[in-house]
Motif scaffolding. Structure first.
Motif, PDB file in Angstrom:
ATOM      1  N   ALA A 113       0.842  -1.202   0.000  1.00  0.00           N
ATOM      2  CA  ALA A 113       0.000   0.000   0.000  1.00  0.00           C
ATOM      3  C   ALA A 113       0.875   1.249   0.000  1.00  0.00           C
ATOM      4  O   ALA A 113       0.657   2.176  -0.796  1.00  0.00           O
ATOM      5  CB  ALA A 113      -0.925  -0.001   1.218  1.00  0.00           C
ATOM      6  N   PHE A 114       1.885   1.271   0.871  1.00  0.00           N
ATOM      7  CA  PHE A 114       2.763   2.449   0.952  1.00  0.00           C
ATOM      8  C   PHE A 114       3.514   2.673  -0.359  1.00  0.00           C
ATOM      9  O   PHE A 114       3.729   3.807  -0.778  1.00  0.00           O
ATOM     10  CB  PHE A 114       3.756   2.324   2.108  1.00  0.00           C
ATOM     11  CG  PHE A 114       3.117   2.106   3.457  1.00  0.00           C
ATOM     12  CD1 PHE A 114       1.853   2.608   3.757  1.00  0.00           C
ATOM     13  CD2 PHE A 114       3.768   1.384   4.436  1.00  0.00           C
ATOM     14  CE1 PHE A 114       1.259   2.403   4.993  1.00  0.00           C
ATOM     15  CE2 PHE A 114       3.197   1.167   5.679  1.00  0.00           C
ATOM     16  CZ  PHE A 114       1.940   1.677   5.961  1.00  0.00           C
TER      17      PHE A 114
ATOM     18  N   SER B 212     -13.436   0.711   9.209  1.00  0.00           N
ATOM     19  CA  SER B 212     -12.209   0.932   8.437  1.00  0.00           C
ATOM     20  C   SER B 212     -12.508   0.840   6.936  1.00  0.00           C
ATOM     21  O   SER B 212     -11.997   1.631   6.147  1.00  0.00           O
ATOM     22  CB  SER B 212     -11.135  -0.086   8.844  1.00  0.00           C
ATOM     23  OG  SER B 212     -10.780   0.087  10.199  1.00  0.00           O
ATOM     24  N   LYS B 213     -13.349  -0.108   6.560  1.00  0.00           N
ATOM     25  CA  LYS B 213     -13.730  -0.260   5.145  1.00  0.00           C
ATOM     26  C   LYS B 213     -14.510   0.966   4.663  1.00  0.00           C
ATOM     27  O   LYS B 213     -14.356   1.381   3.514  1.00  0.00           O
ATOM     28  CB  LYS B 213     -14.539  -1.540   4.932  1.00  0.00           C
ATOM     29  CG  LYS B 213     -13.684  -2.788   4.985  1.00  0.00           C
ATOM     30  CD  LYS B 213     -14.515  -4.041   4.750  1.00  0.00           C
ATOM     31  CE  LYS B 213     -13.633  -5.282   4.755  1.00  0.00           C
ATOM     32  NZ  LYS B 213     -14.423  -6.517   4.627  1.00  0.00           N
ATOM     33  N   LYS B 214     -15.320   1.551   5.540  1.00  0.00           N
ATOM     34  CA  LYS B 214     -16.043   2.784   5.183  1.00  0.00           C
ATOM     35  C   LYS B 214     -15.049   3.912   4.919  1.00  0.00           C
ATOM     36  O   LYS B 214     -15.234   4.707   4.001  1.00  0.00           O
ATOM     37  CB  LYS B 214     -17.012   3.188   6.304  1.00  0.00           C
ATOM     38  CG  LYS B 214     -18.252   2.319   6.393  1.00  0.00           C
ATOM     39  CD  LYS B 214     -19.139   2.793   7.550  1.00  0.00           C
ATOM     40  CE  LYS B 214     -20.264   1.818   7.817  1.00  0.00           C
ATOM     41  NZ  LYS B 214     -21.005   2.187   9.045  1.00  0.00           N
TER      42      LYS B 214
ATOM     43  N   ASN C 139     -12.132   6.690  -1.856  1.00  0.00           N
ATOM     44  CA  ASN C 139     -12.284   6.123  -3.206  1.00  0.00           C
ATOM     45  C   ASN C 139     -11.459   4.860  -3.415  1.00  0.00           C
ATOM     46  O   ASN C 139     -10.927   4.626  -4.491  1.00  0.00           O
ATOM     47  CB  ASN C 139     -11.948   7.166  -4.277  1.00  0.00           C
ATOM     48  CG  ASN C 139     -12.866   8.361  -4.219  1.00  0.00           C
ATOM     49  OD1 ASN C 139     -14.067   8.203  -4.035  1.00  0.00           O
ATOM     50  ND2 ASN C 139     -12.304   9.550  -4.338  1.00  0.00           N
ATOM     51  N   GLY C 140     -11.329   4.089  -2.358  1.00  0.00           N
ATOM     52  CA  GLY C 140     -10.581   2.833  -2.452  1.00  0.00           C
ATOM     53  C   GLY C 140      -9.076   3.010  -2.436  1.00  0.00           C
ATOM     54  O   GLY C 140      -8.335   2.045  -2.609  1.00  0.00           O
ATOM     55  N   ASN C 141      -8.621   4.233  -2.237  1.00  0.00           N
ATOM     56  CA  ASN C 141      -7.173   4.496  -2.240  1.00  0.00           C
ATOM     57  C   ASN C 141      -6.556   4.333  -0.855  1.00  0.00           C
ATOM     58  O   ASN C 141      -5.824   5.196  -0.362  1.00  0.00           O
ATOM     59  CB  ASN C 141      -6.883   5.900  -2.791  1.00  0.00           C
ATOM     60  CG  ASN C 141      -7.111   5.957  -4.279  1.00  0.00           C
ATOM     61  OD1 ASN C 141      -6.861   4.989  -4.983  1.00  0.00           O
ATOM     62  ND2 ASN C 141      -7.622   7.080  -4.760  1.00  0.00           N
TER      63      ASN C 141
END
Length: 193
Positions: free
Chosen positions: A108-109, A134-136, A142-144
C-alpha cells in the motif's frame, strides 16, 4: 516475467542485480545461501544493462543503483530491502522478508496508499465493527487505502507486531492509521467511528 511467476507460487524473490554480469557468481552465492535459510524463495538475476530489462530497471528504480546488489521482493511484489554485495549477508536478506500482513501494508505504501492496521485477538467481539468502519474510511478515500487485519496471537506476524508496538494488554480492538508514505498518523480503540 520470472518474478511474477515466483510470486504466483507464493515465493519471495532474491533478485541479484548486475551491470553486465559484474561479480555475478559471488553475489548469487550470497542469495543462494539466503534461499537455503528461507526455502519459500527463489534466486533470479537481472542485468540492468540489458535493454530487455529496461521495464524492470524502471519499476525497481535501478538505473543509478550500485551493482552488484540483491533486492528482496516479497511474495506480493513489493521490494522490501536491498543490499550491495559488500553489505549483503544471507541473514540480512532473510531479515528483509516481511510477514504476510506487513507486506500488505508495504505494498500500500509503495502505491502511496494509507493503511488502517486493525489489531485484535480472537476473543475480541468488537473486531468486525472496527473492520466495517475501516472499510467505510477506505470507501470514503475512493478505495485508495487498505485495511490490514492482524491477529495479535498469530506467531507468523510476531516481527510485524513488534514493529507496530501496540498495547498488548488492551482488551479492545485497535486501529493504527498510517499515511500513504508509511508514517504513523493515529491510533483508535474500539468502538471506532
Amino acid at each position: 516475467s520470472d518474478i511474477d511467476n515466483q510470486h504466483k507460487k507464493g515465493n519471495v524473490v532474491f533478485l541479484v542485480v548486475t551491470d553486465g554480469g559484474n561479480d555475478l557468481a559471488a553475489t548469487k552465492e550470497i542469495a543462494m545461501k539466503a534461499k537455503m535459510l528461507y526455502p519459500k524463495s527463489a534466486v533470479l538475476t537481472l542485468d540492468k544493462s540489458d535493454k530487455a530489462n529496461a521495464e524492470l530497471v524502471k519499476k525497481y528504480g535501478l538505473a543509478g543503483s550500485v551493482t552488484p546488489m540483491i533486492l528482496v521482493i516479497a511474495s506480493n511484489g513489493v521490494v522490501t530491502d536491498g543490499y550491495s554485495k559488500s553489505q549483503a549477508t544471507p541473514e540480512k536478506l532473510v531479515e528483509g522478508i516481511p510477514t504476510k500482513r506487513q507486506a500488505e501494508a508495504l505494498l500500500a505504501f509503495s502505491q502511496n496508499k494509507p493503511a488502517f492496521v486493525v489489531l485484535s485477538r480472537k476473543p475480541m467481539t468488537d473486531k468486525n465493527a472496527v473492520i466495517e468502519e475501516s472499510k467505510k474510511a477506505v470507501a470514503a478515500l475512493n478505495g485508495n487505502a487498505v485495511v490490514v487485519d492482524v491477529n495479535l496471537d498469530d506467531k507468523s506476524e510476531a516481527t510485524f507486531i513488534a514493529l507496530l508496538n501496540p498495547d498488548l494488554a488492551s482488551k479492545k480492538t485497535n486501529v493504527m492509521v498510517f499515511t500513504g508514505k508509511g508514517q504513523f498518523s493515529s491510533k483508535f480503540e474500539a468502538p471506532v467511528q
